[in-house]
Design a protein around this motif. Structure first.
Motif, mmCIF file in Angstrom:
data_model
loop_
_atom_site.group_PDB
_atom_site.id
_atom_site.type_symbol
_atom_site.label_atom_id
_atom_site.label_comp_id
_atom_site.label_asym_id
_atom_site.label_seq_id
_atom_site.Cartn_x
_atom_site.Cartn_y
_atom_site.Cartn_z
ATOM 1 N N ASP A 50 0.889 -0.986 0.046
ATOM 2 C CA ASP A 50 0.088 0.005 0.104
ATOM 3 C C ASP A 50 0.852 1.253 -0.037
ATOM 4 O OD1 ASP A 50 -2.543 -1.425 0.155
ATOM 5 O OD2 ASP A 50 -2.181 -1.805 2.316
ATOM 6 N N ASN A 51 0.477 2.095 -0.719
ATOM 7 C CA ASN A 51 1.237 3.605 -0.909
ATOM 8 C C ASN A 51 0.113 4.441 -0.060
ATOM 9 O OD1 ASN A 51 2.928 2.943 -2.875
ATOM 10 N ND2 ASN A 51 1.286 2.944 -4.347
ATOM 11 N N TYR A 52 0.892 5.345 1.017
ATOM 12 C CA TYR A 52 0.356 6.469 1.902
ATOM 13 C C TYR A 52 1.004 7.570 1.644
ATOM 14 C CZ TYR A 52 -1.404 2.242 4.582
ATOM 15 O OH TYR A 52 -1.903 1.148 5.245
ATOM 16 N N GLY A 53 0.166 8.760 1.816
ATOM 17 C CA GLY A 53 0.478 9.888 1.832
ATOM 18 C C GLY A 53 0.031 10.669 2.898
ATOM 19 N N VAL A 54 0.859 11.495 3.775
ATOM 20 C CA VAL A 54 0.372 12.355 4.898
ATOM 21 C C VAL A 54 0.689 13.751 4.782
ATOM 22 C CG1 VAL A 54 0.451 10.296 6.374
ATOM 23 C CG2 VAL A 54 2.480 11.983 6.209
ATOM 24 N N ASN A 55 -0.002 14.338 5.309
ATOM 25 C CA ASN A 55 0.279 15.970 5.281
ATOM 26 C C ASN A 55 -0.572 16.435 6.391
ATOM 27 O OD1 ASN A 55 -2.282 15.679 3.773
ATOM 28 N ND2 ASN A 55 -2.176 17.936 3.411
ATOM 29 N N ALA A 56 0.069 17.818 6.951
ATOM 30 C CA ALA A 56 -0.529 18.593 8.029
ATOM 31 C C ALA A 56 -1.411 19.610 7.446
ATOM 32 C CB ALA A 56 0.686 19.076 8.897
ATOM 33 N N GLN A 57 -2.644 19.875 8.293
ATOM 34 C CA GLN A 57 -3.436 21.126 7.966
ATOM 35 C C GLN A 57 -3.822 21.787 9.353
ATOM 36 O OE1 GLN A 57 -6.580 18.874 6.085
ATOM 37 N NE2 GLN A 57 -5.718 19.062 3.904
ATOM 38 N N ILE A 58 -3.836 23.203 9.192
ATOM 39 C CA ILE A 58 -4.008 23.826 10.324
ATOM 40 C C ILE A 58 -5.638 24.160 10.305
ATOM 41 C CG2 ILE A 58 -3.942 25.930 11.685
ATOM 42 C CD1 ILE A 58 -0.935 26.066 10.377
ATOM 43 N N ASP A 59 -6.384 23.712 11.347
ATOM 44 C CA ASP A 59 -7.617 24.085 11.289
ATOM 45 C C ASP A 59 -7.945 24.685 12.808
ATOM 46 O OD1 ASP A 59 -7.833 21.931 13.297
ATOM 47 O OD2 ASP A 59 -8.823 20.572 11.775
ATOM 48 N N SER A 64 -3.907 19.332 12.140
ATOM 49 C CA SER A 64 -4.317 17.907 11.934
ATOM 50 C C SER A 64 -3.500 17.129 10.959
ATOM 51 C CB SER A 64 -5.912 17.776 11.689
ATOM 52 O OG SER A 64 -6.218 18.487 10.419
ATOM 53 N N VAL A 65 -3.335 15.974 11.181
ATOM 54 C CA VAL A 65 -2.820 15.288 9.991
ATOM 55 C C VAL A 65 -3.456 14.429 9.092
ATOM 56 C CG1 VAL A 65 -0.524 13.794 9.467
ATOM 57 C CG2 VAL A 65 -0.380 15.363 11.327
ATOM 58 N N LYS A 66 -3.598 14.419 7.951
ATOM 59 C CA LYS A 66 -4.404 13.678 7.007
ATOM 60 C C LYS A 66 -3.645 12.552 6.388
ATOM 61 C CE LYS A 66 -7.823 16.821 7.668
ATOM 62 N NZ LYS A 66 -8.793 16.353 8.848
ATOM 63 N N VAL A 67 -4.257 11.349 6.428
ATOM 64 C CA VAL A 67 -3.600 10.188 5.911
ATOM 65 C C VAL A 67 -4.441 9.599 4.787
ATOM 66 C CG1 VAL A 67 -2.831 7.959 6.352
ATOM 67 C CG2 VAL A 67 -2.802 9.712 8.311
ATOM 68 N N HIS A 68 -3.728 9.205 3.463
ATOM 69 C CA HIS A 68 -4.280 8.791 2.549
ATOM 70 C C HIS A 68 -3.636 7.417 2.272
ATOM 71 C CE1 HIS A 68 -5.272 13.058 1.648
ATOM 72 N NE2 HIS A 68 -6.211 12.749 1.143
ATOM 73 N N LYS A 69 -4.511 6.337 1.730
ATOM 74 C CA LYS A 69 -4.094 5.117 1.708
ATOM 75 C C LYS A 69 -4.478 4.757 0.289
ATOM 76 C CE LYS A 69 -4.387 0.203 2.897
ATOM 77 N NZ LYS A 69 -5.263 -0.752 3.884
ATOM 78 N N ASN A 70 -3.596 4.794 -0.658
ATOM 79 C CA ASN A 70 -3.744 4.343 -2.117
ATOM 80 C C ASN A 70 -4.825 5.619 -3.003
ATOM 81 O OD1 ASN A 70 -2.120 1.974 -2.167
ATOM 82 N ND2 ASN A 70 -3.768 0.704 -1.348
ATOM 83 N N GLY A 71 -4.560 6.718 -2.245
ATOM 84 C CA GLY A 71 -5.062 7.869 -2.788
ATOM 85 C C GLY A 71 -6.267 8.253 -2.269
ATOM 86 N N VAL A 72 -7.010 7.152 -1.378
ATOM 87 C CA VAL A 72 -8.146 7.316 -0.368
ATOM 88 C C VAL A 72 -7.965 7.914 0.892
ATOM 89 C CG1 VAL A 72 -10.216 6.192 0.037
ATOM 90 C CG2 VAL A 72 -9.093 5.500 -2.043
ATOM 91 N N PRO A 73 -8.583 8.923 1.154
ATOM 92 C CA PRO A 73 -8.407 9.398 2.464
ATOM 93 C C PRO A 73 -8.859 8.191 3.801
ATOM 94 C CG PRO A 73 -9.902 10.997 1.397
ATOM 95 C CD PRO A 73 -9.594 9.443 0.556
ATOM 96 N N VAL A 74 -8.186 7.913 4.763
ATOM 97 C CA VAL A 74 -8.480 7.025 5.864
ATOM 98 C C VAL A 74 -8.467 7.629 7.104
ATOM 99 C CG1 VAL A 74 -7.490 5.135 4.573
ATOM 100 C CG2 VAL A 74 -6.120 6.369 6.171
ATOM 101 N N GLU A 75 -9.373 7.202 7.977
ATOM 102 C CA GLU A 75 -9.338 7.798 9.467
ATOM 103 C C GLU A 75 -8.410 6.686 10.273
ATOM 104 O OE1 GLU A 75 -10.872 10.570 10.672
ATOM 105 O OE2 GLU A 75 -11.243 11.036 8.622
ATOM 106 N N LEU A 76 -7.510 7.253 10.723
ATOM 107 C CA LEU A 76 -6.819 6.440 11.835
ATOM 108 C C LEU A 76 -6.746 7.315 13.110
ATOM 109 C CD1 LEU A 76 -3.565 5.738 9.585
ATOM 110 C CD2 LEU A 76 -5.339 4.095 10.155
ATOM 111 N N LYS A 77 -6.670 6.695 14.006
ATOM 112 C CA LYS A 77 -6.643 7.030 15.546
ATOM 113 C C LYS A 77 -5.167 7.553 15.979
ATOM 114 C CE LYS A 77 -7.360 6.122 20.534
ATOM 115 N NZ LYS A 77 -7.838 7.309 20.613
ATOM 116 N N ASN A 78 -5.340 8.900 16.049
ATOM 117 C CA ASN A 78 -3.843 9.687 16.324
ATOM 118 C C ASN A 78 -3.554 9.452 17.627
ATOM 119 O OD1 ASN A 78 -1.689 11.468 16.665
ATOM 120 N ND2 ASN A 78 -2.889 13.253 15.766
ATOM 121 N N LYS A 79 -2.361 8.925 18.030
ATOM 122 C CA LYS A 79 -2.126 8.453 19.372
ATOM 123 C C LYS A 79 -1.527 9.778 20.034
ATOM 124 C CE LYS A 79 -1.653 3.712 19.000
ATOM 125 N NZ LYS A 79 -2.167 3.147 20.259
#
Length: 107
Positions: A50-59, A64-79
């Motif tokens: 699987d290919n992942y992408g992460v990027n930070a966004q200010i809100d 918040s850090v957004k994660v994409h798996k194979n181009g699709v956004p995924v919700e992961l629990k940020n520890k």
């Protein structure tokens, strides 16, 4: 400063950002990406097939850090979640350092 930590397929993925805007992504304590950014850059890596992408966004709630798996956004629990107050303090600190640096360079 660490902004996010995720467990993906038993791998620890961490996202850091420094005061000067250097973003770093680590997998199992090994740096796999480092980029300079003031407003967030996309970082890419592979885990298994699987290919992942992460990027930070200010809100309004902080960074918040957004994660994409194979181009699709995924919700992961940020520890490791950082709120808006440390972000504001960091911004003020950076502003003061910038003003002080400018003052001393001019004199």
């Amino acid at each position: 400063m660490k902004y996010a930590e995720y467990i993906i397929d038993a791998n620890k993925v961490e996202f850091f950002n420094s005061v000067i805007g250097v973003e770093e992504v680590f997998i199992n304590n090994e740096k796999i990406s480092s980029k300079f950014s003031l407003f967030g850059k996309q970082h890419f890596f592979t885990i298994g097939d699987d290919n992942y992408g992460v990027n930070a966004q200010i809100d309004l709630t902080g960074i918040s850090v957004k994660v994409h798996k194979n181009g699709v956004p995924v919700e992961l629990k940020n520890k490791h979640k950082i709120g808006i107050l440390p972000l504001i303090a960091l911004g003020i600190f950076g502003f003061v350092i910038g003003i002080a640096s400018g003052y001393f360079l001019m004199h």
